[in-house]
Design a protein around this motif. Structure first.
Motif, PDB file in Angstrom:
ATOM      1  N   ALA A  58       0.682  -1.221   0.013  1.00  0.00           N
ATOM      2  CA  ALA A  58      -0.146  -0.021   0.127  1.00  0.00           C
ATOM      3  C   ALA A  58       1.005   1.243   0.165  1.00  0.00           C
ATOM      4  O   ALA A  58       0.188   2.408  -0.445  1.00  0.00           O
ATOM      5  CB  ALA A  58      -0.842   0.094   1.241  1.00  0.00           C
ATOM      6  N   SER A  59       2.163   1.009   0.399  1.00  0.00           N
ATOM      7  CA  SER A  59       3.091   2.394   0.418  1.00  0.00           C
ATOM      8  C   SER A  59       4.474   1.858   0.529  1.00  0.00           C
ATOM      9  O   SER A  59       5.038   1.736   1.403  1.00  0.00           O
ATOM     10  CB  SER A  59       2.584   3.299   1.562  1.00  0.00           C
ATOM     11  OG  SER A  59       3.530   4.426   1.789  1.00  0.00           O
ATOM     12  N   GLY A  60       5.205   1.984  -0.670  1.00  0.00           N
ATOM     13  CA  GLY A  60       6.424   1.601  -1.069  1.00  0.00           C
ATOM     14  C   GLY A  60       7.208   2.726  -1.253  1.00  0.00           C
ATOM     15  O   GLY A  60       6.638   3.683  -1.655  1.00  0.00           O
ATOM     16  N   PRO A  61       8.572   2.615  -1.280  1.00  0.00           N
ATOM     17  CA  PRO A  61       9.313   1.422  -0.820  1.00  0.00           C
ATOM     18  C   PRO A  61       9.280   1.264   0.605  1.00  0.00           C
ATOM     19  O   PRO A  61       8.824   2.284   1.415  1.00  0.00           O
ATOM     20  CB  PRO A  61      10.828   1.557  -1.097  1.00  0.00           C
ATOM     21  CG  PRO A  61      10.823   3.054  -1.446  1.00  0.00           C
ATOM     22  CD  PRO A  61       9.478   3.602  -1.655  1.00  0.00           C
ATOM     23  N   VAL A  62      10.063   0.407   1.424  1.00  0.00           N
ATOM     24  CA  VAL A  62      10.214   0.321   2.562  1.00  0.00           C
ATOM     25  C   VAL A  62      11.441   0.551   3.131  1.00  0.00           C
ATOM     26  O   VAL A  62      12.606   0.317   2.424  1.00  0.00           O
ATOM     27  CB  VAL A  62       9.976  -1.275   3.048  1.00  0.00           C
ATOM     28  CG1 VAL A  62      10.413  -1.613   4.563  1.00  0.00           C
ATOM     29  CG2 VAL A  62       8.695  -1.790   2.693  1.00  0.00           C
ATOM     30  N   GLU A  63      11.723   1.300   4.132  1.00  0.00           N
ATOM     31  CA  GLU A  63      12.910   1.815   4.685  1.00  0.00           C
ATOM     32  C   GLU A  63      13.388   1.057   6.214  1.00  0.00           C
ATOM     33  O   GLU A  63      12.436   1.116   6.983  1.00  0.00           O
ATOM     34  CB  GLU A  63      13.058   3.269   4.949  1.00  0.00           C
ATOM     35  CG  GLU A  63      14.330   3.560   5.380  1.00  0.00           C
ATOM     36  CD  GLU A  63      14.394   5.273   5.205  1.00  0.00           C
ATOM     37  OE1 GLU A  63      15.408   6.044   5.848  1.00  0.00           O
ATOM     38  OE2 GLU A  63      13.542   6.124   4.622  1.00  0.00           O
ATOM     39  N   CYS A  64      14.571   0.514   6.400  1.00  0.00           N
ATOM     40  CA  CYS A  64      14.689  -0.307   7.622  1.00  0.00           C
ATOM     41  C   CYS A  64      16.147   0.212   8.030  1.00  0.00           C
ATOM     42  O   CYS A  64      17.120   0.435   7.344  1.00  0.00           O
ATOM     43  CB  CYS A  64      14.958  -1.865   7.290  1.00  0.00           C
ATOM     44  SG  CYS A  64      13.346  -2.618   6.584  1.00  0.00           S
ATOM     45  N   ARG A  65      15.960   0.599   9.237  1.00  0.00           N
ATOM     46  CA  ARG A  65      17.213   1.229  10.062  1.00  0.00           C
ATOM     47  C   ARG A  65      17.968   0.123  10.891  1.00  0.00           C
ATOM     48  O   ARG A  65      17.083  -0.681  11.656  1.00  0.00           O
ATOM     49  CB  ARG A  65      16.785   2.444  11.077  1.00  0.00           C
ATOM     50  CG  ARG A  65      17.956   2.742  12.015  1.00  0.00           C
ATOM     51  CD  ARG A  65      17.309   3.777  12.686  1.00  0.00           C
ATOM     52  NE  ARG A  65      16.294   3.506  13.740  1.00  0.00           N
ATOM     53  CZ  ARG A  65      16.651   3.074  14.997  1.00  0.00           C
ATOM     54  NH1 ARG A  65      17.863   2.619  15.310  1.00  0.00           N
ATOM     55  NH2 ARG A  65      15.611   2.589  15.823  1.00  0.00           N
TER      56      ARG A  65
END
Length: 205
Positions: A58-65
């Motif tokens: 539903a809302s990309g891209p994904v960001e990971c810390r």
């Protein structure tokens, strides 16, 4: 790290070939089954992964810390969708994963309380905590957490009025509950679940 995510299971994704484990939550394993409000088993691990997939799409891209590495050499991170919504928080709040205090220090306890009181996701019925399930199952076990053929709930059987005689086809079955009863109580019931996902006669469910 950011990019388009491929879902591995309810608490693990892959971005650019790198496996990423969500920090602080634990989702049911891919082969794990849970029980719904009526006592029927369903593939909660697969359902958790499907919920995550739809949520991320539903809302990309994904960001990971980056937080650290786990014992399987996976990247452990705090991930968010492009709109800033926390993936871990959403999964716990919707009953698709559990808060894992050992690593979250209770960061998602409020979301878990909300999910439990609202009876959403796994909280709609009965389930085994993923960590406990992993301790009791191995990759070569029979279908995990799925009861053997035979009576799975004496209350359900006593009230159902269904019978394993004669053998039936989905076209002869009138409801999802009825098809699930045959699946879990009759020797021929697995023939109603052609794709092996734990749901019989899916057009009825």
């Amino acid at each position: 790290m950011s990019g388009v995510a491929s879902v591995i299971d309810g608490d693990t994704i892959e971005i650019h070939g790198q496996r990423i484990r969500f920090n602080g939550i634990d989702a049911p394993e891919s082969k794990q089954y849970c029980s719904d409000a009526k006592g029927f088993v369903y593939p909660c691990g697969r359902r958790s992964a499907d919920a995550l997939d739809a949520f991320l799409a539903a809302s990309g891209p994904v960001e990971c810390r980056f937080v650290g590495w786990d014992r399987y050499h996976r990247f452990v991170g705090d991930c968010r969708r492009a709109d800033g919504v926390s993936v871990a928080s959403w999964m716990v709040e919707h009953g698709q994963a559990l808060d894992w205090p050992r690593y979250s220090h209770g960061a998602y306890s409020e979301q878990q309380t909300k999910a439990e009181s609202s009876k959403v996701g796994m909280w709609v019925g009965a389930f085994q905590a993923p960590g406990e399930w992993r301790l009791e199952h191995t990759d070569n076990s029979p279908t995990p957490n799925q009861p053997p053929l035979g009576i799975i709930s004496r209350r359900v059987v006593g009230q159902s009025g269904y019978s394993c005689e004669p053998w039936r086809y989905c076209s002869q079955i009138s409801s999802c509950d009825e098809s699930q009863w045959y699946l879990h109580n009759c020797s021929w019931g697995r023939k109603l679940d052609r794709d092996g996902d734990g749901v019989a006669c899916e057009t009825l469910c």
